[in-house]
Design a protein around this motif. Structure first.
Motif, mmCIF file in Angstrom:
data_model
loop_
_atom_site.group_PDB
_atom_site.id
_atom_site.type_symbol
_atom_site.label_atom_id
_atom_site.label_comp_id
_atom_site.label_asym_id
_atom_site.label_seq_id
_atom_site.Cartn_x
_atom_site.Cartn_y
_atom_site.Cartn_z
ATOM 1 N N ALA A 372 17.519 5.955 -13.971
ATOM 2 C CA ALA A 372 18.181 5.930 -12.685
ATOM 3 C C ALA A 372 17.395 6.474 -11.618
ATOM 4 O O ALA A 372 17.240 6.014 -10.440
ATOM 5 C CB ALA A 372 19.468 6.502 -12.787
ATOM 6 N N LEU A 373 16.615 7.772 -11.901
ATOM 7 C CA LEU A 373 15.857 8.561 -10.803
ATOM 8 C C LEU A 373 14.658 7.589 -10.470
ATOM 9 O O LEU A 373 14.104 7.477 -9.490
ATOM 10 C CB LEU A 373 15.550 9.641 -11.451
ATOM 11 N N THR A 374 13.946 6.861 -11.664
ATOM 12 C CA THR A 374 12.879 5.845 -11.391
ATOM 13 C C THR A 374 13.419 4.736 -10.220
ATOM 14 O O THR A 374 12.534 4.144 -9.348
ATOM 15 C CB THR A 374 12.699 5.193 -12.691
ATOM 16 N N ALA A 375 14.622 4.338 -10.427
ATOM 17 C CA ALA A 375 15.020 3.352 -9.490
ATOM 18 C C ALA A 375 15.103 3.698 -8.322
ATOM 19 O O ALA A 375 15.153 3.087 -7.079
ATOM 20 C CB ALA A 375 16.517 2.661 -10.204
ATOM 21 N N VAL A 376 15.815 5.027 -8.180
ATOM 22 C CA VAL A 376 16.067 5.781 -6.962
ATOM 23 C C VAL A 376 14.498 5.886 -6.113
ATOM 24 O O VAL A 376 14.521 5.626 -4.923
ATOM 25 C CB VAL A 376 16.664 7.110 -6.787
ATOM 26 N N ALA A 377 13.567 6.085 -6.920
ATOM 27 C CA ALA A 377 12.193 6.271 -6.256
ATOM 28 C C ALA A 377 11.821 5.226 -5.602
ATOM 29 O O ALA A 377 11.159 4.834 -4.540
ATOM 30 C CB ALA A 377 11.234 6.813 -7.312
ATOM 31 N N GLU A 378 12.039 3.976 -6.289
ATOM 32 C CA GLU A 378 11.561 2.671 -6.011
ATOM 33 C C GLU A 378 12.370 2.118 -4.925
ATOM 34 O O GLU A 378 11.850 1.557 -3.812
ATOM 35 C CB GLU A 378 11.827 1.644 -7.092
ATOM 36 N N LEU A 379 13.626 2.413 -4.715
ATOM 37 C CA LEU A 379 14.678 2.092 -3.424
ATOM 38 C C LEU A 379 14.147 2.944 -2.235
ATOM 39 O O LEU A 379 13.799 2.504 -1.207
ATOM 40 C CB LEU A 379 16.102 2.749 -3.834
#
Length: 383
Positions: A372-379
């Motif tokens: 989830a944190l990886t996805a947040v960084a991409e966002l």
């Protein structure tokens, strides 16, 4: 003339446009199937059967409510037991139980500061801010963690008495106050130091006895502590810990103590059971801190701004409130409930996700958070 409700509708629309609207979202008992990284249940005790059974026993014996204010019928033998246990557990002389941690702060600051000077850290919780306003005292807000600024204000004061008030662990950034230095300054200038241990009790120090105890200051009469029972202890309520003179002053003059109904017996019973568990399970606080450090490490690996946690609070700073809200929704889509902090809870430009660690997080839980944190960084990159 503007109609009152028109004014409120306009203000609400402005908050909506700025990404600052708050919405109540009733959850199910299992957090809607989401992994809970948003609550303050740092030790995972709120659903522990031992606490549930203790609350049920207390409710059956004493009833669903305390029936009155503490000075009338609202003090049961259970309340007295909890006060004795809290004082012994934290190394304080005495304790006084309130119906919430918020009211404990209101009572302690307003009663002890009245007519004097209050020196308050700029990062303090809203309950401390409100307490300062109610104290009818001059309030000096100093930069976050700036002990020299505190010393300067105390040295230049004209008031006869003063208090310094600070969170132990700050609720947004998760950092630890410089308690030994603050204590030294307070003693040098004849001031009381009030420390809000809401986010430290149960996580910081030996068996979670708190930041003041960990700093070796628990027996000092210049320190007053406030605690909440609704975070690590998995219950509800709050307390003030301090010298006999402090507790007697609050019983006599603390408005949020005198004029409030006593804490419900079920909550008292649950808090007593939580203290039993902390005494019997000394590794629980270390486990919560270990999980917090793991979460912070994952955030850093993803390229997100965070800090090394002093307790269970792990902030992930994103900037605009709209981005923080979108990131929280993205985490929910990935099965994880996180906190979303926007102004006025944080300064403008510092909207954040707040992850709160729990001692009972498993390795597969942590793996899901990493994704989830990886996805947040991409966002964040795409925004």
């Amino acid at each position: 003339m503007t109609r009152p409700l028109d004014r409120l509708r306009t203000a609400s629309a402005e908050r909506e446009s700025a990404g600052l609207r708050r919405v109540l979202r009733p959850r199910t008992p299992d957090h809607d199937g989401l992994l809970d990284l948003a609550s303050n249940d740092y030790l995972g005790l709120s659903r522990d059967e031992r606490l549930v059974e203790a609350a049920v026993r207390a409710t059956r014996e004493w009833g669903t409510g305390s029936t009155g204010s503490r000075l009338v019928t609202g003090t049961t033998r259970l309340h007295a037991d909890l006060e004795e246990r809290l004082a012994a557990f934290t190394g304080a002389d005495r304790a006084l139980v309130f119906s919430s941690g918020y009211l404990a702060n209101l009572g302690a600051v307003a009663a002890l500061a009245r007519g004097g000077l209050v020196v308050s850290d700029s990062g303090n919780h809203a309950s401390i801010v409100d307490a300062c306003r109610l104290s009818r005292s001059r309030v000096a807000v100093t930069p976050h963690g700036d002990v020299d600024a505190v010393a300067k204000v105390l040295a230049e004061r004209s008031e006869e008495h003063a208090i310094v008030v600070t969170d132990a662990v700050f609720s947004v950034d998760g950092d630890l106050a410089p308690l030994r230095r603050l204590h030294a300054v307070a003693v040098r200038h004849g001031a009381l130091l009030i420390v809000d241990e809401a986010h430290a009790l149960g996580v910081v120090g030996d068996r979670g006895r708190g930041a003041v105890h960990e700093a070796g200051l628990s027996g000092d009469s210049h320190i007053v502590r406030t605690v909440t029972l609704s975070k690590s202890l998995g219950s509800q309520g709050g307390a003030v810990l301090g010298a006999p003179e402090v507790i007697e002053t609050l019983v006599d003059t603390g408005r949020s103590f005198i004029f409030d109904t006593g804490l419900a017996p079920g909550c008292v019973g649950a808090a007593l059971a939580a203290l039993d568990i902390l005494e019997e399970s000394p590794d629980l606080p270390r486990q919560a801190l270990s999980r917090a450090r793991a979460l912070a490490g994952m955030a850093r690996e993803a390229g997100l701004e965070t800090s090394e946690p002093a307790a269970a609070v792990v902030p992930v700073v994103l900037g605009p409130p709209q981005l923080a809200l979108a990131a929280a929704n993205l985490c929910a889509e990935r099965g994880i409930r996180v906190g979303c902090f926007r102004p006025p809870s944080v300064p403008r430009g510092r909207s954040s996700l707040r992850l709160t660690a729990r001692a009972d997080l498993r390795s597969d839980d942590l793996a899901a958070v990493r994704g989830a944190l990886t996805a947040v960084a991409e966002l964040k990159v795409d925004t």
